[in-house]
Design a protein around this motif. Structure first.
Motif, PDB file in Angstrom:
ATOM      1  N   LYS A  71       0.827  -1.205   0.000  1.00  0.00           N
ATOM      2  CA  LYS A  71       0.000   0.000   0.000  1.00  0.00           C
ATOM      3  C   LYS A  71       0.860   1.253   0.000  1.00  0.00           C
ATOM      4  CE  LYS A  71      -4.261  -1.540   2.224  1.00  0.00           C
ATOM      5  NZ  LYS A  71      -5.220  -1.259   3.320  1.00  0.00           N
ATOM      6  N   LYS A 123     -15.559   9.145   3.718  1.00  0.00           N
ATOM      7  CA  LYS A 123     -14.737   8.590   4.789  1.00  0.00           C
ATOM      8  C   LYS A 123     -13.384   8.126   4.233  1.00  0.00           C
ATOM      9  CE  LYS A 123     -16.922   5.766   7.477  1.00  0.00           C
ATOM     10  NZ  LYS A 123     -17.506   4.479   7.958  1.00  0.00           N
ATOM     11  N   LEU A 124     -13.414   7.448   3.090  1.00  0.00           N
ATOM     12  CA  LEU A 124     -12.183   6.964   2.474  1.00  0.00           C
ATOM     13  C   LEU A 124     -11.337   8.109   1.932  1.00  0.00           C
ATOM     14  CD1 LEU A 124     -13.352   3.760   0.559  1.00  0.00           C
ATOM     15  CD2 LEU A 124     -12.052   3.898   2.670  1.00  0.00           C
ATOM     16  N   GLU A 152     -19.611   6.750   2.905  1.00  0.00           N
ATOM     17  CA  GLU A 152     -18.447   5.859   2.909  1.00  0.00           C
ATOM     18  C   GLU A 152     -17.352   6.369   1.973  1.00  0.00           C
ATOM     19  OE1 GLU A 152     -18.061   3.304   5.125  1.00  0.00           O
ATOM     20  OE2 GLU A 152     -19.832   4.380   5.825  1.00  0.00           O
ATOM     21  N   GLU A 201      -6.772   4.911   4.804  1.00  0.00           N
ATOM     22  CA  GLU A 201      -6.466   3.710   5.576  1.00  0.00           C
ATOM     23  C   GLU A 201      -7.665   3.192   6.367  1.00  0.00           C
ATOM     24  OE1 GLU A 201      -2.735   4.042   7.785  1.00  0.00           O
ATOM     25  OE2 GLU A 201      -2.279   5.826   6.617  1.00  0.00           O
ATOM     26  N   GLU A 202      -8.744   3.975   6.413  1.00  0.00           N
ATOM     27  CA  GLU A 202      -9.900   3.571   7.209  1.00  0.00           C
ATOM     28  C   GLU A 202     -10.672   2.449   6.521  1.00  0.00           C
ATOM     29  OE1 GLU A 202     -13.660   5.639   9.563  1.00  0.00           O
ATOM     30  OE2 GLU A 202     -12.090   6.837   8.626  1.00  0.00           O
ATOM     31  N   ILE A 203     -11.178   1.526   7.336  1.00  0.00           N
ATOM     32  CA  ILE A 203     -11.942   0.396   6.804  1.00  0.00           C
ATOM     33  C   ILE A 203     -13.381   0.837   6.580  1.00  0.00           C
ATOM     34  CG2 ILE A 203     -12.767  -1.947   7.267  1.00  0.00           C
ATOM     35  CD1 ILE A 203     -10.291  -2.338   9.011  1.00  0.00           C
ATOM     36  N   PRO A 204     -13.934   0.625   5.377  1.00  0.00           N
ATOM     37  CA  PRO A 204     -15.327   1.032   5.113  1.00  0.00           C
ATOM     38  C   PRO A 204     -16.321   0.234   5.952  1.00  0.00           C
ATOM     39  CG  PRO A 204     -14.131   0.547   3.069  1.00  0.00           C
ATOM     40  CD  PRO A 204     -13.297   0.048   4.196  1.00  0.00           C
ATOM     41  N   ASP A 205     -17.501   0.772   6.105  1.00  0.00           N
ATOM     42  CA  ASP A 205     -18.590   0.070   6.779  1.00  0.00           C
ATOM     43  C   ASP A 205     -19.269  -0.829   5.747  1.00  0.00           C
ATOM     44  OD1 ASP A 205     -20.887  -0.793   8.026  1.00  0.00           O
ATOM     45  OD2 ASP A 205     -21.317   1.121   8.996  1.00  0.00           O
ATOM     46  N   TYR A 206     -18.844  -2.093   5.708  1.00  0.00           N
ATOM     47  CA  TYR A 206     -19.335  -2.984   4.662  1.00  0.00           C
ATOM     48  C   TYR A 206     -20.814  -3.303   4.817  1.00  0.00           C
ATOM     49  CZ  TYR A 206     -14.496  -3.569   3.255  1.00  0.00           C
ATOM     50  OH  TYR A 206     -13.226  -3.322   2.811  1.00  0.00           O
TER      51      TYR A 206
END
Length: 926
Positions: free
Chosen positions: A294, A678-679, A675, A684-689
């Protein structure tokens, strides 16, 4: 002087001997000069001054108390007494026995008693003062004592002049004590007492752990508690500061533009005064090309991070960036001053954790630079395209109005005659009203489809034309019965026949309106818009508010009548005055855009507000998914009310649950945007799947019901592959479905895909872009114009290029206006025409196009235009990130601001290439 002061000490078993003489003073109050109201304003006595000097020399931080500040401002006897008393009380913990300390806090003068004493703790926990005093006296570990003090005027204004309010605050923040004192919640003990002093009300807070070896309070923990309590108490003030900072952000942007563009002009001509940034960017680009994994800051090696940090700090030296950073730091200090007598720490920009995303922006640009990315003046166009897509989707999907009109609008409805003397009638009978309540529900009652069917069927069989129409709707939509389009049409035909028979016997305004709606939507007849307009005209002549509105919509869009925005505006005005919120909404749009009338944003705002309140009032009377959808989208866009995503979600969910495909689409778009933003703010933040999964479910359901915008959104999601796994088979499937439904954006997006290197097919790209352009898609017109003008991927053809660009510019595309300005200024492809060039630049600049603005400001000394370099995006990214943080936006949405200001800021951000990320502004407090 801070508005909130938090002092943190701890009790010692062996008090310092040199302060022992103060204990007697505190306990008995002997030696305090008693004053009354008649001499309180006289200068402090000699004895008071000596005692104050002694206190300042022996008690640390006494000079930072509210009371001492008051004394310095006005050294009166009253203020001297306040300071002496409070200074000694605040430090009682270091001179008194523990048992005495607790007893004093609970029973001192002016303590607000709760029962027999003033101590309180967690809700439901009884506090026996003698037991607490004994427990504290025998405790072998550390006992922390805190004093939280406010100014009298702040305490009274914010409601913190009583024990109940402090109880609620402290009880709501028990976890704060556990976290910062490093005490297990099972072992935490705390007690407090509120002292209502005349000048500075304050609360004493005692904290300790039942485990003597547990507990530790750091300076950082003290700062965290100060900040949290200040944010809780001064919540409204913080919101005001954040809103003010948002306005400052816009002013800073305007000031930064000139220096930013001047720098870019230097870079165009090859004279870049900041060679260090150029060298470091080239070095970073090479290093990243040889870096696996990454490419985000947290994953890089230390030496590569150092290069990134160096670039960020070098950018911060640019004059306008430095000014922007300075303003941000001042805003940060302004908030800090609420609870701390110090400015924010002056760190290099690269060390500001809140602005960490700047580093990832630099990394992203270095990667793109290494890949040979071409930076052009239409950078950010895609964000504007997305913005317009959503606006167009809203305009296309909002239902024009309800076919069925609320039951309070029937002053002239046809009366029923003898059942034996006539076959048909049209009346809102009690039975029909009851059937509609079952069908649509009320604020007090859920829908009952079976009951609606039975009562409505009986009423229709008796000859009620309105009931026949509703039965047709039930069969058309499959409500309680299996959907049957043929049966539905039969019922609609019978209903229309009945309406015409009844109308022929006796003229009826509402019935004329309903016949018009049947003709407009092709219910019981072929769709016949001229015939619909005729019936609406008849009812409008009698000032029927919904007929006025429906006729206005036909004139607005030129359906069944010759398009006439001025006439539409007049009709909406008449309907608006009669209290039709649908007309108020459309009238607001006309005022806002200046269509059919002079542009008037104030009147637009008033109309939107009237419409919003009208929709809320209608919503109380029934369960109507179209109304919920309307209200939800108004909350979403901040139209007629403050933007509020929670309310948006609530109303769109209600509408979508009732099967409203438009609400499902908008709700899904809301989740996707949240979402995506947010990205963007933190890669580096994990999305709300779960939220993404819900969005896909909503879009799929809407797609299956034929919503072309849902198909388009699905196609774009699968093509982008940011929030879902990239799946081009699904992407093309959904985009083609949307395109087949004549969705111009779908044709445009397909054209863009076939322009990309991955799916390069210029023939298809031009065909799809042309289909979109034929539907007046401004971006397709612009892209085609650029393609034919450049002549790189298609044969160069200046004549159609200019025509496409002019058509795009004519509908307000600032990028087309800017390109035409350059073309006519340079005079290579067409004959030079500086007057035309200047006019096109002016049109683009009015929309906030910074490049066009620069040409106008340097009209007499401007060299010929050229491509702008990579630093353009870096500088814009840096400015945007600092501005967003200065506005208080950290992962949340800011509270809705004044809509006119929000719109102005949004338009300028879009024009300058920023992402659409501040639609409804929310203030997030800590």
């Amino acid at each position: 002087m801070p508005k909130l002061i938090l002092r943190c000490n701890y009790l010692k078993n062996a008090p310092p001997s040199h302060l022992a003489n103060y204990m007697n003073y505190i306990s008995t109050r002997e030696g305090v000069e008693k004053i009354d109201n008649t001499c309180g304003l006289l200068p402090a006595t000699v004895k008071q001054k000596e005692l104050i000097a002694d206190i300042l020399s022996k008690i640390e931080d006494a000079d930072r108390m509210h009371e001492y500040y008051d004394y310095l401002q006005r050294p009166t006897r009253e203020n001297a007494t306040e300071f002496i008393t409070q200074a000694l009380e605040n430090n009682l913990d270091i001179i008194a026995k523990k048992k005495n300390y607790i007893d004093y806090l609970a029973n001192r003068p002016r303590v607000e008693r709760i029962g027999t004493h003033g101590l309180f703790s967690n809700e439901g926990e009884s506090v026996v003062m003698s037991h607490v005093a004994e427990e504290v006296a025998k405790h072998p570990g550390v006992i922390w004592t805190n004093v939280i003090s406010l100014r009298r005027e702040d305490a009274e204004r914010l409601g913190y002049d009583n024990a109940a309010q402090w109880q609620a605050l402290l009880r709501s923040r028990v976890e704060l004590l556990c976290e910062n004192y490093k005490i297990d919640s099972r072992n935490l003990k705390w007690y407090a007492a509120f002292h209502n002093e005349s000048h500075h009300p304050h609360v004493h807070l005692v904290v300790y752990s039942t485990n003597p070896s547990e507990g530790y309070l750091s300076p950082k923990g003290i700062d965290t508690m100060r900040s949290t309590y200040a944010h809780d108490i001064f919540r409204q003030e913080f919101m005001s500061i954040y809103e003010k900072r948002t306005q400052q952000r816009e002013q800073l942007k305007e000031q930064a533009n000139k220096s930013l563009l001047f720098l870019l002009q230097q870079m165009q001509s090859g004279i870049c005064h900041n060679e260090k940034i150029a060298e470091q960017m080239q070095l970073l680009s090479k290093r990243l090309m040889n870096t696996g994994g990454k490419k985000v800051y947290g994953y890089l090696k230390a030496d590569v991070k150092a290069i990134v940090n160096g670039i960020v700090d070098e950018l911060a030296k640019e004059e306008k960036v430095a000014e922007c950073y300075k303003q941000w730091m001042e805003s940060k200090s302004e908030i800090l001053h609420f609870y701390k007598d110090a400015d924010a720490e002056q760190l290099p920009l690269s060390e500001q954790k809140e602005l960490k995303s700047i580093k990832n922006m630099v990394i992203r640009e270095a990667v793109r630079y290494g890949e040979g990315y071409l930076y052009t003046e239409d950078e950010g166009l895609e964000d504007l395209e997305t913005e317009r897509e959503e606006i167009d989707a809203d305009d296309s999907e909002v239902p024009e109005d309800m076919i069925e009109t609320p039951a309070d609008d029937f002053s002239d409805e046809t009366e029923a005659e003898d059942a034996d003397s006539q076959e048909f009638y049209a009346k809102w009978t009690d039975a029909y009203k009851e059937a509609r309540e079952y069908l649509y529900g009320t604020s007090e009652m859920e829908t009952d489809e079976e009951a609606a069917y039975e009562v409505m069927k009986e009423e229709a069989e008796q000859g009620n034309a309105y009931a026949m129409a509703d039965m047709g709707k039930m069969y058309a939509q499959g409500i309680f019965v299996e959907a049957d389009k043929t049966k539905a049409q039969e019922l609609y035909e019978k209903s229309l026949k009945a309406m015409l028979v009844v109308e022929d016997r006796k003229e009826n305004t509402y019935l004329e309106y309903r016949i018009g709606k049947m003709c407009q939507y092709g219910l019981g007849t072929e769709e016949n818009l001229p015939e619909a307009a005729k019936w609406f005209e008849i009812a409008s002549g009698k000032e029927h508010k919904y007929a006025l509105y429906s006729l206005g919509m036909l004139y607005l869009h030129g359906k069944g009548v010759k398009q006439d925005e001025g006439k539409a505006c007049q009709l909406f005005q008449r309907s608006h005055k009669k209290g039709n919120p649908y007309a108020s909404f459309e009238l607001g749009k006309l005022y806002e855009a200046g269509r059919g009338t002079q542009r008037n944003t104030d009147l637009a705002e008033k109309c939107y507000r009237v419409a919003f309140l009208g929709f809320l009032n209608l919503e109380k009377k029934s369960r109507d998914d179209t109304l919920w959808y309307r209200i939800g989208t108004m909350y979403l866009q901040g139209v007629g009310t403050e933007a509020d995503e929670k309310e948006t979600e609530k109303y769109l969910c209600k509408s979508a649950d009732y099967g409203n495909t438009h609400a499902a689409y908008q709700l899904a778009k809301l989740y996707i945007r949240q979402e995506t933003e947010k990205l963007k703010s933190n890669p580096e933040e994990i999305p709300d799947y779960e939220k993404i999964k819900q969005a896909l479910k909503l879009l799929t359901a809407a797609s299956e019901q034929g919503n072309s915008f849902a198909d388009y959104a699905l196609g774009k999601l699968y093509a982008d592959g940011e929030l879902t796994a990239k799946d081009m088979e699904k992407a093309f499937y959904h985009l083609h479905r949307a395109a087949d439904a004549d969705n111009a954006y779908a044709w445009y997006r397909l054209g863009r895909l076939y322009l990309s290197d991955e799916y390069k097919d210029i023939g298809r790209a031009v065909r799809y872009l042309t289909l979109a352009a034929n539907r007046k898609n401004e971006f397709a017109l612009y892209r085609l114009g650029k393609l034919y003008l450049a002549g790189e991927e298609v044969a160069k053809n200046v004549e159609p290029a200019i025509l496409y660009l002019e058509e795009s510019a004519g509908v307000g595309n600032q990028y087309a206006q800017y390109v035409l300005g350059k073309v006519y200024l340079m005079g290579k492809e067409v004959e030079q025409d500086k007057e035309k060039a200047y006019e096109y630049f002016r049109l683009a600049a009015e929309q906030g196009n910074v490049y066009a603005t620069y040409f106008l400001e340097h009209w007499n000394d401007m060299p010929h235009p050229d491509l702008l370099l990579m630093a353009t995006r870096l500088m814009h990214h840096l400015e945007k990130i600092i501005e967003d943080d200065a506005s208080g936006k950290k992962g949340g949405r800011r509270a809705g601001m004044d809509r006119k200001l929000a719109r102005k800021i949004k338009n300028k951000k879009i024009a300058q290439g920023h992402a659409r990320d501040d639609k409804e502004e929310m203030v997030q407090t800590q």
